[in-house]
Scaffold this motif. Structure first.
Motif, PDB file in Angstrom:
ATOM      1  N   ALA A 286       0.841  -1.198   0.000  1.00  0.00           N
ATOM      2  CA  ALA A 286       0.000   0.000   0.000  1.00  0.00           C
ATOM      3  C   ALA A 286       0.875   1.246   0.000  1.00  0.00           C
ATOM      4  O   ALA A 286       0.603   2.203  -0.723  1.00  0.00           O
ATOM      5  CB  ALA A 286      -0.896  -0.018   1.231  1.00  0.00           C
TER       6      ALA A 286
ATOM      7  N   THR B 228      -4.303   0.273   3.337  1.00  0.00           N
ATOM      8  CA  THR B 228      -3.769   1.318   2.485  1.00  0.00           C
ATOM      9  C   THR B 228      -3.983   2.672   3.140  1.00  0.00           C
ATOM     10  O   THR B 228      -3.074   3.486   3.234  1.00  0.00           O
ATOM     11  CB  THR B 228      -4.469   1.295   1.115  1.00  0.00           C
ATOM     12  OG1 THR B 228      -4.433  -0.035   0.632  1.00  0.00           O
ATOM     13  CG2 THR B 228      -3.772   2.216   0.155  1.00  0.00           C
TER      14      THR B 228
ATOM     15  N   GLN C  69      -7.627  -4.699   2.600  1.00  0.00           N
ATOM     16  CA  GLN C  69      -6.447  -4.102   1.985  1.00  0.00           C
ATOM     17  C   GLN C  69      -6.589  -2.595   1.861  1.00  0.00           C
ATOM     18  O   GLN C  69      -5.637  -1.853   2.068  1.00  0.00           O
ATOM     19  CB  GLN C  69      -6.199  -4.746   0.629  1.00  0.00           C
ATOM     20  CG  GLN C  69      -5.923  -6.229   0.786  1.00  0.00           C
ATOM     21  CD  GLN C  69      -5.167  -6.804  -0.382  1.00  0.00           C
ATOM     22  OE1 GLN C  69      -4.822  -6.104  -1.321  1.00  0.00           O
ATOM     23  NE2 GLN C  69      -4.888  -8.088  -0.323  1.00  0.00           N
TER      24      GLN C  69
END
Lengths: 310, 317, 463
Positions: free
Chosen positions: A190, B312, B308
């Motif tokens: 990320a 992030t 996810q």
């Protein structure tokens, strides 16, 4: 200010703080107190012994070797996990074919991310049972099945994995790494995605090699995430109790063979529960607390650096 | 410092691929780098790790169809007959009830954790007052102490609480919910603290000028703005609380033989492992693991995007 | 910001502490709390024989009886049958039954809350520490039970119908606090069918045993398996050999954690003889790292000829044992120069039943124990649990014993002497060190002489 702040601040803080003090801080504080007594755990402490428990602690060879094992975990576990996670994250994001579209990840990176993360959602109870099956010391164990199939050994001499004095702790560490890498992979991934692609492309147009971009661009920009990861992994490394106590040999909370995989938590629990030396165990807990505290303060200091703005 | 081959191959691999480079005809490539070699390389390692993850899990699932002899004889044995006997033996041990108990507690504790945690974090992050830092560090410090050392005092406190307020005592959902919440606060506050700090203050100020109260400004302006951070911390707490073991084991105990069994899933699983030990039922054990794994797998696969994305946003505070 | 999960996982690792209870022989965490609340109020006085001969404890049928049974190797079906007979004897009595493996997990809070059950079976990996319970005045002195009339023959007292060693096994600080109901023998186990098929003769002496191991290995079977992850099983063999070689007096000195006892030449001689198993490579491959379930299952599957265990083995392995296995017990074979007879063996009363001193229906709990000690009840247990009880001559002739139980019963009858080590219960810290040493020994990482030295050093952990 037209709005009165104080009642608001008080109103928002009172419930969480009271709950926290009552259920978390107060029990811990009692532990500090008990570490100065000969508390047998089963009955109220008989007498105040001052620092006797702490003196005995630093003469206890099992404690000192447990301390070493924790330090080993503290270095190796974060290092390996972070390197693997970084490597995989780099592969997933920048490792693909570079064509006209510029730098991209390998195909199927979404699949890999999903799969790699999965061990993270498994309960530690399952991790332990799963890997006891894997590390089983005869040919019924999956890993022995593999080394026998590969011809590395034969059925008469299966490997002893967690019961080996040299490798036992490493076997446990492997489980921790196995289960953690995916999480940090997603985390780093990320962070990498937040680095604008043009930076890479510009660098590569300037002739930088892909490896160079990793060290010159990716790593510095990820530095903050990496340090965060290190802190969390360090906390895991200070503990590792559930796996060591169930996977390694020994009748009371594992730690075997012969203290070779002993960590502070197993030693603490054995003294606390099995040997009824609760005051001593509390002293051990206080030492663990201070070690963790120092480590955390140090890492927070080190990791305090200017944020890179894109 | 250790040198782990797995780990170190990571970096040399990069070097190796670039070292290979000059041998390749480079003129067709826009970037002076060997993407192809790297690609094979990456796929190799990624696929290997994927096998390392999936292999053991498949092996466990297969194990629940084998019999004792097949499990002991060889790791490579194949189930001779596909039946669900082991699953029903494992299920009969009450895995369904354990799931339900866990869901009840988590529903309460996650709500409370998020509410109280964000309130405390918000005030600590955005309001200056005496004692602010002390309270904040108080929360952070709580994350460092080994929980098992608090267990015995905690046990007695919950027991005493139960004599005053029966529905908060031992073996009560509400009691465990409070404990879960309290032990999740340090991380939640720590995480959300930095998140609330990073939010722009302009919107908040505008709201205040419009005559919004502090409380309304929090719930109607700041919380929506902090949504992504709240989602990530929520996910972390789901994972953490789902896996609690020692706390429920200590606190969710039947007080008398007629007390309902409020065991959490992890507790129930370990109990199953124990019973399989006494009954020498390896397939039952493997089946129990499978039963406990699959719903988590399904939930995770359904929400993996959010998980996810949550992570992030965590890195993009 | 970083990850929370790792932080949360850290917690759950700790919370998983009690996982170890399943893997280990430790008592559960909350054993640590035992009696914490009991310190203030002193134990209620021992009950006296207030009632008549038929109802010596003065049980009231209207009082509920709360029974907690450890559901380990013996299950809890037998206890349900006892409860039925209790209900029959005291018509209208309500009996609540809890079968569990987490004895201290379930009972610790109840002791602390002052609402313990009326009778419980304190066994298993999570048994509560009896000395701790006694220290906190939580248990009833069972002397009154010993002096109560035996139900099958009221002219006798209970104390007259117990096998020798039973009262001693339950005695702490001079008073009997627990009735150990099961009579356990420790030694080697084998499949009589396997031996018959292969034509192997059961060894009488250690030399014969070692020779036979060679034959067995040549036949493609591993001679010896043990529960390597928990080294105390191997200690059943080593300590038995030491006891037979050194005699009862040496057992006493070792139990007392007397350092000089380890200098007795019998210790080194016995362990050296045992070490031949390793020297000649007679172990089942992988057995040094196996759990009890793994190794015993392998043994049931005929992969190994001998395994050490207590007599709970047959019932524990019931599901995994082939129908024609013909399980048999063998006392540890005799070593040249043994002080004790070849037939002598490690035996003792186990599976302690206790009546809490703060039980609401103490009379009922005591009466329940008295009703367990009838020939009928004992036979019920033998049938259900495939193990013998401490009741003398406690098996009805019509009871069909399973082969292993029959064979251990015969061994008890033939035994010239029995001995018993108490290190595992009473000297946990020293015992843990001895177990570590044994684990090193079976892995050939230390010599027999080193093992003796470490055993001697372990006595410094005496409590």
């Amino acid at each position: 200010m037209r709005h009165r702040k104080t009642p608001f601040i008080f109103g928002f803080l009172v419930v969480p703080v009271v709950l926290y003090i009552f259920l978390v801080i107060w029990p811990y504080a009692q532990t500090f107190g008990y570490s100065l007594t000969d508390w047998p755990g089963a009955a109220p402490p008989r007498k105040f012994v001052g620092l006797d428990n702490y003196v005995a602690l630093f003469k206890d060879s099992a404690f000192l070797s447990a301390l070493q094992h924790n330090l080993l975990l503290l270095i190796v576990l974060p290092l390996v996990t972070i390197l693997l996670a970084l490597f995989f994250a780099f592969m997933l994001n920048v490792g693909g074919k570079s064509g006209t579209g510029g730098v991209q990840g390998v195909r199927g990176s979404a699949f890999y991310k999903v799969v790699f993360f999965f061990p993270q959602v498994l309960s530690v109870a399952i991790l332990s049972m799963l890997f006891q099956g894997m590390y089983r010391t005869d040919k019924g164990g999956l890993l022995n099945g593999i080394v026998i199939a590969l011809g590395l050994t034969d059925e008469q001499h299966p490997w002893d994995w967690t019961t080996n004095p040299t490798f036992g702790l490493w076997c446990v560490m492997a489980v921790l790494i196995w289960s953690s890498v995916g999480f940090y992979l997603v985390l780093f991934s990320a962070a990498m995605q937040s680095i604008p692609k043009d930076i890479y492309e510009a660098a590569m147009l300037d002739g930088a090699k892909r490896g160079t971009t990793f060290f010159k661009i990716t790593l510095p920009l990820l530095w903050e995430s990496i340090q965060t990861a290190w802190v969390y992994l360090a906390i895991v490394a200070m503990d590792a109790f559930a796996l060591v106590s169930t996977m390694t040999p020994g009748s009371y909370y594992g730690g075997g063979p012969d203290h070779h995989s002993e960590i502070m938590a197993t030693l603490l629990m054995r003294n606390f529960i099995t040997f009824g030396k609760a005051g001593y165990a509390c002293a051990m807990g206080v030492v663990i607390f201070f070690i963790t505290l120092v480590l955390s303060v140090v890492s927070l200091r080190v990791s305090r650096r200017d944020k890179i703005e894109f | 410092m250790s040198t782990n081959t797995d780990a170190t191959t990571g970096i040399p691999a990069q070097r190796a691929s670039t070292a290979d480079k000059p041998r390749k005809p480079g003129k067709e490539q826009r970037f002076a780098d060997g993407g192809g070699v790297l690609n094979v390389f990456s796929h190799g390692f990624l696929a290997l790790w994927a096998v390392l993850i999936i292999g053991p899990l498949v092996w466990i699932i297969l194990g629940s169809f084998k019999n004792n002899k097949e499990i002991g004889d060889s790791a490579w044995s194949w189930p001779s007959h596909w039946g669900f006997g082991a699953f029903s033996r494992a299920w009969d041990k009450g895995i369904g009830d354990f799931f339900l108990n866990t869901l009840i507690v988590l529903a309460g504790s996650l709500t409370l954790t998020m509410l109280l945690g964000s309130m405390a974090a918000y005030v600590l992050a955005r309001y200056e007052f005496r004692g602010n830092r002390i309270i904040f560090y108080f929360f952070v410090a709580g994350a460092m102490f080994p929980v098992y050392l608090a267990l015995v005092p905690l046990f007695f406190m919950m027991k005493n609480l139960g004599t005053v307020i029966p529905w908060l005592g031992l073996n009560q959902y509400a009691g465990l919910i409070l404990v879960y919440t309290a032990y999740s606060l340090p991380f939640t506050v720590f995480f959300l603290h930095s998140f609330f700090r990073s939010l722009p203050s302009a919107v908040h100020e505008a709201a205040m000028i419009d005559g919004c109260s502090h409380t309304r400004a929090f719930f109607q302006v700041m919380v929506p703005m902090a949504k992504s951070g709240l989602i990530s911390v929520f996910i972390f707490n789901v994972l953490g609380q789902w896996n609690q073991y020692l706390l429920p084991l200590t606190l969710m105990q039947q007080k008398s033989s007629s007390d309902p069994d409020h065991s959490m899933l992890a507790q129930g699983l370990m109990n199953l492992a124990q019973q399989s030990g006494y009954a020498s039922d390896f397939p039952g054990l493997f089946a129990g693991m499978t039963i406990a794994m699959l719903p988590v797998l399904v939930v995770y696969l359904s929400f993996q995007r959010q998980v996810q994305a949550g992570l992030t946003s965590a890195t993009l505070k | 910001m970083g990850s929370a999960t790792e932080y949360n996982r850290r917690d759950l690792f700790k919370r998983a502490a009690a996982i170890t209870v399943l893997a280990a022989g430790g008592t559960s965490l909350l054993a640590a709390c035992a009696g914490g609340s009991g310190s203030g109020d002193s134990a209620s006085a021992s009950p006296t024989l207030g009632g008549d001969n038929k109802n010596p404890f003065g049980v009231k049928a209207t009082d509920k009886l709360d029974v907690v049974i450890f559901t380990g190797g013996y299950g809890d079906d037998y206890a349900k049958q006892f409860e039925e007979s209790y209900k029959k004897a005291y018509a209208g009595a309500v009996v609540s039954h809890l079968g569990t493996q987490e004895i201290s997990g379930k009972l610790q809070p109840r002791f602390n809350a002052g609402s313990p059950p009326d009778v419980f079976d304190n066994s298993g990996a999570q048994a509560m520490k009896a000395d701790v319970l006694v220290g906190a005045d939580q248990l009833t002195d069972l002397t009154v039970l010993l002096d109560a009339p035996y139900l099958d023959d009221p002219t006798k007292k209970i104390r007259d119908v117990l096998l020798p060693g039973t009262i001693e096994a339950g005695t702490i600080n001079g008073k009997m606090y627990s009735l150990s109901y099961v009579y356990t023998v420790f030694g080697l186990w084998y499949s009589a069918k396997l031996f018959k098929d292969k034509g192997w003769a059961v060894p009488k002496t250690w030399d014969e045993f070692i020779t036979l191991c060679g034959t067995i290995k040549a036949a493609g079977v591993s001679p010896f398996a043990h529960q390597g992850k928990y080294p105390y099983y191997a200690n059943y063999v080593i300590l038995s050999m030491i006891a037979k070689q050194g005699g009862q007096d040496l057992v006493k000195r070792l139990n007392a954690c007397e350092a000089a006892a380890w200098d007795d030449p019998a210790v080194l001689k016995a362990v050296t003889a045992f070490y031949q198993i390793m020297e000649k490579d007679y172990l089942l491959p992988g057995t040094n790292g196996m759990t009890h379930t793994e190794s015993q299952t392998a043994w049931c599957q005929g992969k190994a000829a001998f395994i050490p265990s207590g007599s709970w083995l047959e019932n524990e392995m019931l599901a995994a044992t082939p129908a024609d296995f013909d399980m048999a017990f063998l006392p540890i074979p005799a070593l040249a120069g043994d002080k004790l007879a070849a037939t002598s063996l490690w035996a003792g009363a186990g599976e302690p039943f206790m009546v809490p001193s703060k039980a609401a229906n103490k009379a009922g709990g005591l009466e329940f124990l008295r009703m367990m000690l009838t020939k009928e009840s004992s036979s019920t247990f033998v049938k259900a649990a495939n193990s013998l009880t401490v009741l003398k001559d406690g098996v009805n002739p019509d009871v069909q014993l399973k082969p292993g139980t029959k064979s251990s019963a015969a061994a008890i009858k033939a035994a010239e002497a029995t001995f018993s080590f108490t290190l595992q219960e009473l000297q946990t810290a020293a015992d843990a060190e001895i177990q570590n040493a044994t684990n090193e020994l079976v892995n050939k990482r230390i010599s027999p002489a080193d093992w003796v030295a470490r055993g001697k050093a372990a006595t410094s952990k005496k409590v």
